[in-house]
Design a protein around this motif. Structure first.
Motif, mmCIF file in Angstrom:
data_model
loop_
_atom_site.group_PDB
_atom_site.id
_atom_site.type_symbol
_atom_site.label_atom_id
_atom_site.label_comp_id
_atom_site.label_asym_id
_atom_site.label_seq_id
_atom_site.Cartn_x
_atom_site.Cartn_y
_atom_site.Cartn_z
ATOM 1 N N GLY A 162 0.878 -1.070 0.135
ATOM 2 C CA GLY A 162 0.095 -0.176 -0.010
ATOM 3 C C GLY A 162 0.806 1.203 0.075
ATOM 4 O O GLY A 162 0.296 2.317 0.643
ATOM 5 N N ILE A 163 1.997 1.256 -0.674
ATOM 6 C CA ILE A 163 3.003 2.427 -0.580
ATOM 7 C C ILE A 163 2.856 3.149 -1.942
ATOM 8 O O ILE A 163 2.813 2.167 -3.006
ATOM 9 N N GLY A 164 2.864 4.299 -2.081
ATOM 10 C CA GLY A 164 2.759 5.135 -3.194
ATOM 11 C C GLY A 164 4.351 5.852 -3.287
ATOM 12 O O GLY A 164 5.444 5.669 -2.289
ATOM 13 N N CYS A 165 4.295 6.871 -4.420
ATOM 14 C CA CYS A 165 5.545 7.286 -4.758
ATOM 15 C C CYS A 165 5.937 8.648 -3.697
ATOM 16 O O CYS A 165 6.943 9.234 -3.996
ATOM 17 N N SER A 166 4.723 9.212 -3.206
ATOM 18 C CA SER A 166 4.897 10.123 -2.681
ATOM 19 C C SER A 166 5.434 10.428 -1.140
ATOM 20 O O SER A 166 5.499 9.323 -0.597
ATOM 21 N N ASN A 167 6.105 11.521 -0.962
ATOM 22 C CA ASN A 167 6.522 11.614 0.533
ATOM 23 C C ASN A 167 5.348 11.890 1.488
ATOM 24 O O ASN A 167 4.448 12.553 0.986
ATOM 25 N N LEU A 168 5.714 11.537 2.773
ATOM 26 C CA LEU A 168 4.830 11.810 3.632
ATOM 27 C C LEU A 168 5.638 12.637 4.811
ATOM 28 O O LEU A 168 6.389 12.224 5.389
ATOM 29 N N TRP A 169 4.850 14.026 5.066
ATOM 30 C CA TRP A 169 5.530 14.783 6.029
ATOM 31 C C TRP A 169 4.434 14.702 7.334
ATOM 32 O O TRP A 169 3.333 15.072 7.436
ATOM 33 N N LEU A 170 4.895 14.608 8.404
ATOM 34 C CA LEU A 170 4.370 14.344 9.780
ATOM 35 C C LEU A 170 4.526 15.456 10.515
ATOM 36 O O LEU A 170 5.785 15.783 10.949
ATOM 37 N N GLN A 171 3.643 16.405 11.139
ATOM 38 C CA GLN A 171 4.052 17.263 11.952
ATOM 39 C C GLN A 171 3.249 17.126 13.384
ATOM 40 O O GLN A 171 2.023 16.701 13.345
ATOM 41 N N PRO A 172 3.915 17.712 14.374
ATOM 42 C CA PRO A 172 3.104 17.559 15.785
ATOM 43 C C PRO A 172 2.451 18.548 16.233
ATOM 44 O O PRO A 172 2.590 19.509 16.351
ATOM 45 N N CYS A 173 1.046 18.281 15.784
ATOM 46 C CA CYS A 173 -0.032 19.371 16.019
ATOM 47 C C CYS A 173 -1.281 18.681 16.646
ATOM 48 O O CYS A 173 -2.476 18.708 16.283
ATOM 49 N N ALA A 174 -0.984 17.913 18.118
ATOM 50 C CA ALA A 174 -1.944 17.169 18.673
ATOM 51 C C ALA A 174 -2.867 18.110 19.404
ATOM 52 O O ALA A 174 -2.526 19.423 19.542
#
Length: 297
Positions: free
Chosen positions: A73-85
């Motif tokens: 289930g992996i694509g070519c795009s990057n994934l950026w995660l930011q801490p905003c809980a």
């Protein structure tokens, strides 16, 4: 530098070798690294330290996965995660501040993280390796978090095989890397659940590793820090201009433009265009156009 303060030679020095390249024009990623400060002053260069500091490094996890990208289930795009809980009021700024204060104390979901998949971007990878996928995670990591594990004078020339560079308190250093590995794998599984149970191995590097390959002094991964002041301070802009005051000495690379692989490569093109001048560049562009149209062999 020649007697007329013109640049013609570029030397690359490593502990056990020296390579030289003669050129009509010399290119460097940073003038202060090519010239001693006294030579820089004599040539008319500003030998002061830049206002912009080196950027921080990263904790990088290279994760080998069993299975093809589509299966996982992996694509070519990057994934950026930011801490905003919700605990930080949805504030990314506060989330990052809390992370920097206690990187292993905050919840794994609050780690500013990038996930990318280099093997997916290589269109030939899955032809030769259809059963494996490579993931890379990057988490911001200041040099000070790992500095005490550095053994002064132990850095070796870059290599891609064991033995690794000696570290102070190695057991603690390896335990620290193991904690980062667990966090990064957890975040990978959270966002790509099909990777759960498919991890074959994890290799963790730190700013100490980066310093071994890119000796910036403090494990910087992307050159100069990307700050607003760097792009509005006229003195700083002038000192980072591709054309220096030394005849024949030009700068290129990420520090004269922006970080990131495509932009670092683009800086080389821009530097070449400026060296060639408008007429020669126009001639080159015309030849490229004719070649693209199939009118030039």
């Amino acid at each position: 530098l020649s007697s007329s303060s013109a640049a013609s030679d570029v030397y690359k020095r490593q502990p056990r070798d020296r390579a030289a390249c003669r050129a009509a024009r010399a290119l460097g990623s940073a003038a202060e690294r090519l010239l001693a400060k006294d030579d820089a002053r004599l040539a008319g260069l500003d030998a002061r330290a830049l206002v912009t500091a080196q950027s921080d490094g990263f904790v990088m996890c290279n994760i080998a996965l069993r299975g093809g990208a589509r299966e996982l289930g992996i694509g070519c795009s990057n994934l950026w995660l930011q801490p905003c809980a919700s605990e930080t009021g949805g504030s990314i700024e506060r989330g990052i501040a809390e992370y920097l204060a206690a990187p292993l104390g905050v919840d794994a979901t609050q780690v500013p993280l990038m996930l990318t998949f280099p093997s997916v971007k290589d269109h030939g990878w899955h032809v030769d390796h259809p059963e494996h996928t490579m993931c890379q995670t990057l988490a911001l990591a200041p040099w000070t978090w790992f500095e005490r594990h550095r053994v002064p004078g132990a850095d070796a020339p870059p290599r891609h095989a064991p033995p690794s560079v000696p570290r102070a308190e190695p057991a603690e250093y390896e335990a620290l890397k193991a904690k980062w590995a667990e966090r990064c794998v957890r975040m990978l599984s959270a966002h790509y659940p099909r990777t759960n149970g498919r991890v074959e191995f994890v290799n963790v590097s730190t700013p100490l590793t980066i310093e071994n390959y890119l000796p910036s002094g403090a494990g910087s991964a992307i050159g100069l820090d990307v700050t607003p002041a760097r792009f509005v301070d006229l003195d700083e802009i002038g000192r980072l201009d591709m054309r220096t005051r030394v005849s024949g000495l030009w700068l290129t690379g990420q520090d004269v433009l922006m970080c990131g692989q495509p932009l670092a490569q683009l800086s080389g093109i821009i530097t070449a265009v400026r060296i060639c001048g408008p007429l020669r560049t126009a001639g080159l562009a015309w030849r490229v156009l004719l070649q693209q149209l199939g009118l030039l062999g």
